[in-house]
Design a protein around this motif. Structure first.
Motif, short mmCIF file in Angstrom:
data_model
loop_
_atom_site.label_atom_id
_atom_site.label_comp_id
_atom_site.label_asym_id
_atom_site.label_seq_id
_atom_site.Cartn_x
_atom_site.Cartn_y
_atom_site.Cartn_z
N SER A 178 50.64 26.19 36.17
CA SER A 178 50.39 26.12 37.60
C SER A 178 50.04 27.49 38.17
CB SER A 178 51.61 25.56 38.33
OG SER A 178 51.34 25.41 39.70
N LEU A 179 50.77 28.52 37.74
CA LEU A 179 50.45 29.87 38.20
C LEU A 179 49.07 30.31 37.70
CD1 LEU A 179 53.91 31.61 37.74
CD2 LEU A 179 52.79 30.99 39.89
N ALA A 180 48.76 29.98 36.46
CA ALA A 180 47.43 30.31 35.93
C ALA A 180 46.35 29.56 36.70
CB ALA A 180 47.36 29.96 34.44
N GLY A 181 46.63 28.32 37.07
CA GLY A 181 45.68 27.53 37.85
C GLY A 181 45.40 28.15 39.21
N CYS A 182 46.44 28.69 39.84
CA CYS A 182 46.24 29.36 41.13
C CYS A 182 45.38 30.61 40.96
CB CYS A 182 47.59 29.72 41.74
SG CYS A 182 48.51 28.28 42.33
N VAL A 201 43.09 30.99 38.63
CA VAL A 201 41.74 30.47 38.39
C VAL A 201 41.08 30.11 39.72
CG1 VAL A 201 40.47 28.48 37.48
CG2 VAL A 201 42.11 29.68 36.04
N GLU A 202 41.83 29.45 40.59
CA GLU A 202 41.28 29.06 41.89
C GLU A 202 40.85 30.30 42.69
OE1 GLU A 202 42.43 26.09 45.53
OE2 GLU A 202 44.06 27.21 44.59
N TYR A 203 41.68 31.32 42.68
CA TYR A 203 41.37 32.56 43.39
C TYR A 203 40.09 33.20 42.83
CZ TYR A 203 41.50 37.50 44.56
OH TYR A 203 41.16 38.76 44.96
N LEU A 204 40.01 33.30 41.50
CA LEU A 204 38.84 33.93 40.88
C LEU A 204 37.57 33.13 41.13
CD1 LEU A 204 40.44 35.11 37.52
CD2 LEU A 204 39.66 36.55 39.42
N GLU A 264 46.85 19.00 41.61
CA GLU A 264 45.76 18.93 42.58
C GLU A 264 44.50 19.59 42.04
OE1 GLU A 264 47.36 20.85 46.01
OE2 GLU A 264 48.82 19.25 46.41
N LEU A 265 44.65 20.71 41.35
CA LEU A 265 43.49 21.41 40.79
C LEU A 265 42.82 20.58 39.70
CD1 LEU A 265 44.96 25.02 40.59
CD2 LEU A 265 43.22 24.19 42.19
N VAL A 266 43.63 19.90 38.89
CA VAL A 266 43.07 19.05 37.84
C VAL A 266 42.38 17.84 38.47
CG1 VAL A 266 43.69 17.54 35.90
CG2 VAL A 266 44.69 19.82 36.07
#
Length: 108
Positions: A10-14, A16-19, A68-70
């Motif tokens: 989940s932290l990695a996903g956040c 990824v979203e930022y980048l 949510e990101l998935v």
């Protein structure tokens, strides 16, 4: 455990979203989902399935952003086995040949 992996994913996903938003802001939009390699099947299942959360209600709601990101197609969690997971060289006791293979890849 699946819970710890879920928090980390989940932290990695956040991140990824930022980048992705940053790249979009400078004119390099990302056309498809970003692949996040995960070695825990439970985490992959929990990121895709609502029913999986019935047994994991104790997980902090802040990390549900992964699901949510998935669901929105920003992130794609993909299974990676030990033979291809270079991080296992740092976290697990691998057999000599596999460790040597991972070490060689990391040093090249």
């Amino acid at each position: 455990s699946a819970e710890a992996e879920f928090y980390a994913a989940s932290l990695a996903g956040c991140e990824v979203e930022y980048l992705r938003k940053m790249y979009d802001g400078i004119g390099f939009p990302q056309p498809g989902p970003t692949t996040l390699y995960e070695d825990n099947q439970g985490t992959i299942y929990m990121s895709r399935s609502v029913g999986a959360f019935n047994r994991s209600k104790h997980i902090d709601t802040r990390v549900f952003r992964l699901r949510e990101l998935v669901a929105s197609g920003i992130l794609l969690l993909t299974k990676v086995g030990t033979a291809f997971n270079l991080a296992d060289a740092f976290t697990k006791g691998l057999a000599g040949p596999l460790f040597a293979e991972h070490r060689q890849y990391l040093l090249s």
